[in-house]
Structure formats: C-alpha cells, structure tokens
Scaffold this motif. Sequence first.
Motif, short mmCIF file in Angstrom:
data_model
loop_
_atom_site.label_atom_id
_atom_site.label_comp_id
_atom_site.label_asym_id
_atom_site.label_seq_id
_atom_site.Cartn_x
_atom_site.Cartn_y
_atom_site.Cartn_z
N GLU A 74 0.47 -1.45 -0.16
CA GLU A 74 -0.26 -0.17 0.43
C GLU A 74 0.63 1.21 0.42
O GLU A 74 0.50 1.88 -0.53
CB GLU A 74 -0.85 0.11 1.30
N LEU A 106 5.16 7.78 -5.01
CA LEU A 106 5.21 7.11 -6.46
C LEU A 106 6.15 8.49 -6.92
O LEU A 106 6.46 8.71 -7.52
CB LEU A 106 4.12 6.99 -7.48
N GLU A 125 9.27 4.83 -8.31
CA GLU A 125 7.96 3.36 -8.56
C GLU A 125 9.08 2.09 -8.17
O GLU A 125 10.50 2.10 -8.38
CB GLU A 125 8.03 2.65 -9.55
N ASN A 130 7.80 -1.30 -8.82
CA ASN A 130 7.55 -2.31 -8.72
C ASN A 130 7.17 -3.40 -7.96
O ASN A 130 7.59 -4.45 -7.26
CB ASN A 130 8.50 -3.09 -9.61
N LYS A 174 3.83 -5.29 -6.42
CA LYS A 174 2.52 -5.36 -6.41
C LYS A 174 2.32 -6.69 -6.35
O LYS A 174 0.48 -6.44 -6.13
CB LYS A 174 1.79 -5.52 -8.22
N ASN A 228 3.05 1.99 -3.19
CA ASN A 228 2.25 2.57 -4.31
C ASN A 228 1.40 3.71 -3.93
O ASN A 228 0.47 3.83 -4.93
CB ASN A 228 1.05 1.02 -4.92
N SER A 229 1.69 4.13 -2.99
CA SER A 229 0.74 5.20 -2.77
C SER A 229 1.24 6.50 -2.89
O SER A 229 2.45 6.59 -4.31
CB SER A 229 1.36 5.40 -1.34
#
Length: 159
Positions: free
Chosen positions: A19, A27, A32, A34, A36, A22-23
């Motif tokens: 979480e 970012l 990034e 990666n 996921k 990827n906020s």
Amino acid sequence: MPRIQLSPLDTTHALFIIELVNSPGWLEFIGERNVKSREDADAYIRKIESNPAVDYWVIELVTSGEPVGIVTLIQRDYLQSPDIGFALLPAFEKQGYAFEAVSLFLNDFFSVSTNKEIHAIILDHNRPSIQLVQKLGLVFSDRIEVNGEQLSLYSKKIT
C-alpha cells in the motif's frame, strides 16, 4: 502519551508495504518500486533487511499497532553521513506523525551513534518534506545530482 512507536520492518509488514510504495506521494517523490504482490513485498523487505547500509522502521499507532508510515536511514555511497527519510500513508499525512516519528528516531540516533551528522535529500517540489526537515533542524547545505536528478541536500550536525 506518545501516539506512535517505531518497529523494525519485517515481512509481517508486507501488505502495508504494498500500500505504501504504491501511494501517490511515494510514487511522486520516491519512485516506482514495482511491488505489486505479497511475493514482491517479501522480496523488497528481504532486500532491505540484507543490506547493512539500509534501515527501515515502521511507524505504528500505539493504540492499535496499525502501521501508518516508515522512517528510513540509508548510508548512500555519495554521502559521508546517513540520509534520513520518511513516508506516510495518505490517510495519516498532515497530522504530525512524521514529525513525531522522525524526532523520536533522531533523538535515539544522536544518543547512540558515533556519527553526529544526518542528511536528507529531497526533490525541490516536495515542499511538505522540506518544511518537515527544516522544522527538525536540518538546513539546506547543497544541490546534488543523483542519477540525472537534481536534489536538495539538507543537513544537521550535533557537536
């Protein structure tokens, strides 16, 4: 009573890390990673744990143990002293948690470390982070280029 506590990052924090990294703020200002899936997060955390130049501490709410952010300490090849960093989940930004966590971390760092200097490297458009490090007593010291990106270097030295 303190609102937060710091705990070392480990693989039990994998879902939180997915979480966080990827906020939108991560970012935009960090980049990034990666990460996921649970497997990606476990690998990311193991990579951090295996690197002696990198420490990640999870900011947790005292009342619930919920992870809300991180404080990082990284000894970068291009800096003589470590770089402090921080990131919060969007729902916990602008509530003083980062200031509390980094203050707590720096108090411990300066009390036990033989290194009496700390840096923060920040993108110029990351005004909230710049304001926070200034509030913590770090001052602008230089402009540096890292991987083709211009960054501002802030520093604090305890004598």
